[in-house]
Scaffold this motif. Structure first.
Motif, PDB file in Angstrom:
ATOM      1  N   ARG A  31       0.841  -1.387  -0.044  1.00  0.00           N
ATOM      2  CA  ARG A  31      -0.004   0.007  -0.042  1.00  0.00           C
ATOM      3  C   ARG A  31       0.710   1.268  -0.088  1.00  0.00           C
ATOM      4  O   ARG A  31       0.624   2.187  -0.734  1.00  0.00           O
ATOM      5  CB  ARG A  31      -0.987   0.144   1.071  1.00  0.00           C
ATOM      6  CG  ARG A  31      -2.094   1.052   1.169  1.00  0.00           C
ATOM      7  CD  ARG A  31      -3.197   0.820   2.050  1.00  0.00           C
ATOM      8  NE  ARG A  31      -2.552   0.533   3.354  1.00  0.00           N
ATOM      9  CZ  ARG A  31      -3.392  -0.324   4.547  1.00  0.00           C
ATOM     10  NH1 ARG A  31      -4.530  -0.403   4.133  1.00  0.00           N
ATOM     11  NH2 ARG A  31      -2.913  -0.050   5.775  1.00  0.00           N
ATOM     12  N   ALA A  32       2.039   1.314   0.758  1.00  0.00           N
ATOM     13  CA  ALA A  32       3.036   2.329   0.680  1.00  0.00           C
ATOM     14  C   ALA A  32       3.454   2.686  -0.807  1.00  0.00           C
ATOM     15  O   ALA A  32       3.589   3.670  -1.192  1.00  0.00           O
ATOM     16  CB  ALA A  32       4.279   2.259   1.683  1.00  0.00           C
ATOM     17  N   ILE A  33       3.962   1.653  -1.288  1.00  0.00           N
ATOM     18  CA  ILE A  33       4.467   1.727  -2.740  1.00  0.00           C
ATOM     19  C   ILE A  33       3.470   2.147  -3.740  1.00  0.00           C
ATOM     20  O   ILE A  33       3.642   2.842  -4.644  1.00  0.00           O
ATOM     21  CB  ILE A  33       5.056   0.304  -3.193  1.00  0.00           C
ATOM     22  CG1 ILE A  33       6.135  -0.058  -2.131  1.00  0.00           C
ATOM     23  CG2 ILE A  33       5.507   0.353  -4.616  1.00  0.00           C
ATOM     24  CD1 ILE A  33       7.164   0.857  -1.738  1.00  0.00           C
ATOM     25  N   GLU A  34       2.154   1.552  -3.555  1.00  0.00           N
ATOM     26  CA  GLU A  34       1.147   2.099  -4.400  1.00  0.00           C
ATOM     27  C   GLU A  34       0.740   3.631  -3.923  1.00  0.00           C
ATOM     28  O   GLU A  34       0.393   4.440  -5.040  1.00  0.00           O
ATOM     29  CB  GLU A  34      -0.080   1.372  -4.442  1.00  0.00           C
ATOM     30  CG  GLU A  34      -0.109  -0.104  -4.864  1.00  0.00           C
ATOM     31  CD  GLU A  34      -1.336  -0.719  -5.449  1.00  0.00           C
ATOM     32  OE1 GLU A  34      -2.314   0.093  -5.676  1.00  0.00           O
ATOM     33  OE2 GLU A  34      -1.506  -1.907  -5.105  1.00  0.00           O
ATOM     34  N   GLY A  35       1.036   4.086  -3.002  1.00  0.00           N
ATOM     35  CA  GLY A  35       0.694   5.370  -2.578  1.00  0.00           C
ATOM     36  C   GLY A  35       1.716   6.450  -3.312  1.00  0.00           C
ATOM     37  O   GLY A  35       1.559   7.475  -3.675  1.00  0.00           O
ATOM     38  N   ILE A  36       3.098   5.778  -3.280  1.00  0.00           N
ATOM     39  CA  ILE A  36       4.053   6.521  -4.010  1.00  0.00           C
ATOM     40  C   ILE A  36       3.806   6.641  -5.421  1.00  0.00           C
ATOM     41  O   ILE A  36       3.823   7.648  -6.191  1.00  0.00           O
ATOM     42  CB  ILE A  36       5.610   5.829  -3.731  1.00  0.00           C
ATOM     43  CG1 ILE A  36       5.920   6.035  -2.287  1.00  0.00           C
ATOM     44  CG2 ILE A  36       6.532   6.299  -4.793  1.00  0.00           C
ATOM     45  CD1 ILE A  36       7.179   5.271  -1.880  1.00  0.00           C
ATOM     46  N   ARG A  37       3.167   5.755  -6.044  1.00  0.00           N
ATOM     47  CA  ARG A  37       3.240   5.550  -7.315  1.00  0.00           C
ATOM     48  C   ARG A  37       1.875   6.679  -7.776  1.00  0.00           C
ATOM     49  O   ARG A  37       2.010   7.484  -8.531  1.00  0.00           O
ATOM     50  CB  ARG A  37       2.425   4.161  -7.819  1.00  0.00           C
ATOM     51  CG  ARG A  37       2.125   4.316  -9.380  1.00  0.00           C
ATOM     52  CD  ARG A  37       1.202   2.967  -9.583  1.00  0.00           C
ATOM     53  NE  ARG A  37      -0.308   3.419  -9.448  1.00  0.00           N
ATOM     54  CZ  ARG A  37      -1.221   2.480  -8.735  1.00  0.00           C
ATOM     55  NH1 ARG A  37      -0.941   1.293  -8.662  1.00  0.00           N
ATOM     56  NH2 ARG A  37      -2.558   2.850  -8.494  1.00  0.00           N
ATOM     57  N   HIS A  38       0.842   6.626  -6.797  1.00  0.00           N
ATOM     58  CA  HIS A  38       0.000   7.641  -7.158  1.00  0.00           C
ATOM     59  C   HIS A  38       0.413   9.298  -6.752  1.00  0.00           C
ATOM     60  O   HIS A  38       0.078   9.981  -7.614  1.00  0.00           O
ATOM     61  CB  HIS A  38      -1.262   7.700  -6.110  1.00  0.00           C
ATOM     62  CG  HIS A  38      -2.119   6.447  -6.270  1.00  0.00           C
ATOM     63  ND1 HIS A  38      -2.941   6.690  -7.478  1.00  0.00           N
ATOM     64  CD2 HIS A  38      -2.526   5.347  -5.701  1.00  0.00           C
ATOM     65  CE1 HIS A  38      -3.748   5.504  -7.456  1.00  0.00           C
ATOM     66  NE2 HIS A  38      -3.411   4.818  -6.290  1.00  0.00           N
ATOM     67  N   LEU A  39       1.322   9.452  -5.909  1.00  0.00           N
ATOM     68  CA  LEU A  39       2.076  10.648  -5.605  1.00  0.00           C
ATOM     69  C   LEU A  39       2.888  11.133  -6.894  1.00  0.00           C
ATOM     70  O   LEU A  39       2.897  12.260  -7.225  1.00  0.00           O
ATOM     71  CB  LEU A  39       2.886  10.464  -4.639  1.00  0.00           C
ATOM     72  CG  LEU A  39       2.321  10.524  -3.055  1.00  0.00           C
ATOM     73  CD1 LEU A  39       3.298  10.185  -2.058  1.00  0.00           C
ATOM     74  CD2 LEU A  39       1.875  12.044  -2.759  1.00  0.00           C
ATOM     75  N   ILE A  40       3.460  10.120  -7.691  1.00  0.00           N
ATOM     76  CA  ILE A  40       4.187  10.266  -8.857  1.00  0.00           C
ATOM     77  C   ILE A  40       3.455  10.859  -9.965  1.00  0.00           C
ATOM     78  O   ILE A  40       3.661  11.573 -10.805  1.00  0.00           O
ATOM     79  CB  ILE A  40       5.582   9.453  -8.853  1.00  0.00           C
ATOM     80  CG1 ILE A  40       6.425   9.349  -8.045  1.00  0.00           C
ATOM     81  CG2 ILE A  40       6.076   9.572 -10.266  1.00  0.00           C
ATOM     82  CD1 ILE A  40       7.470   8.377  -8.122  1.00  0.00           C
ATOM     83  N   ALA A  41       2.385   9.871 -10.121  1.00  0.00           N
ATOM     84  CA  ALA A  41       1.710   9.784 -11.570  1.00  0.00           C
ATOM     85  C   ALA A  41       0.279  10.106 -11.047  1.00  0.00           C
ATOM     86  O   ALA A  41      -0.468   9.143 -11.996  1.00  0.00           O
ATOM     87  CB  ALA A  41       2.130   8.508 -12.432  1.00  0.00           C
ATOM     88  N   SER A  42      -0.262  10.612 -10.316  1.00  0.00           N
ATOM     89  CA  SER A  42      -1.619  10.842  -9.981  1.00  0.00           C
ATOM     90  C   SER A  42      -2.563  11.265 -11.490  1.00  0.00           C
ATOM     91  O   SER A  42      -3.706  11.046 -11.425  1.00  0.00           O
ATOM     92  CB  SER A  42      -1.669  11.832  -9.029  1.00  0.00           C
ATOM     93  OG  SER A  42      -1.353  12.970  -9.342  1.00  0.00           O
TER      94      SER A  42
END
Length: 215
Positions: A123-134
């Motif tokens: 979930r933390a890694i998916e959160g980073i994905r959203h932060l980078i490529a929202s």
């Protein structure tokens, strides 16, 4: 395991056929599971938000010691800050971004509560994905952009996300300690790279400083 809870103070008495210090992690996990089962039922009935925390261990000789939850292999992976250098700069970034605060909280939860490491790391890694490529609606392209900016190959990420697929969808599966430890290490490394990325003004990380993470 005999649980005694009086005025919110928890005492767990463990009767074992043997004791070795290497068994402490397993004893702690089982004791916490049983305490949480009781307390969570009370919380469910009353509609209360309760947290269960065991902080002292008493060994068979009566020696008391604090229970420290941590992994000594993780601190060297954090290069984005120290407690004295760049700490305030990174803290300001976290304060100003609620999504990053939540992702960081998920990651710390991975080494705080038993059984949630795999789910929380993913979930933390998916959160980073959203932060980078929202801005991207296509998940595949979003993952690709994240990998390019942070210099991570697909297999390195899939080791985390694939292991978490069943638990995240409510299916209880056993994940070995070796795999859980590696997932946590990888998630820690990726979070550090994201913080380095933010500290560099959201510029792609350079190969000379950050070799490709392969897995």
């Amino acid at each position: 395991f005999a649980n005694h809870i009086i005025d919110s103070q928890i005492d767990v008495e463990c009767s074992l056929n043997r004791y070795d210090t290497d068994d402490l992690a397993h004893i702690y996990m089982r004791a916490l599971d049983l305490c949480r089962a009781t307390i969570n039922l009370v919380a469910f009935k009353m509609g209360w938000g309760l947290t269960t925390y065991l902080d002292i261990f008493v060994d068979p000789n009566g020696i008391r010691s604090p229970i420290h939850l941590g992994d000594d292999r993780l601190p060297p992976l954090c290069t984005a800050l120290t407690l004295t250098d760049r700490f305030d700069d990174v803290r300001r970034i976290v304060f100003q971004d609620p999504a990053l605060l939540l992702a960081l909280n998920d990651l710390i939860g991975a080494i705080t509560l038993p059984h949630v490491s795999v789910i929380n790391c993913a979930r933390a890694i998916e959160g980073i994905r959203h932060l980078i490529a929202s801005h991207r609606s296509d998940r595949g392209r979003a993952w690709k952009e994240m990998r390019q900016l942070l210099r991570i190959d697909e297999a390195y990420l899939k080791f985390i996300t694939d292991a978490s697929a069943q638990p995240r969808h409510g299916q209880s599966v056993h994940t070995s300690g070796t795999v859980t430890s590696e997932i946590t290490r990888r998630a820690w490394t990726i979070m550090n790279r994201y913080l380095e990325y933010r500290m560099r003004g959201n510029q792609p990380l350079l190969a000379i400083d950050f070799p490709m993470l392969r897995g």
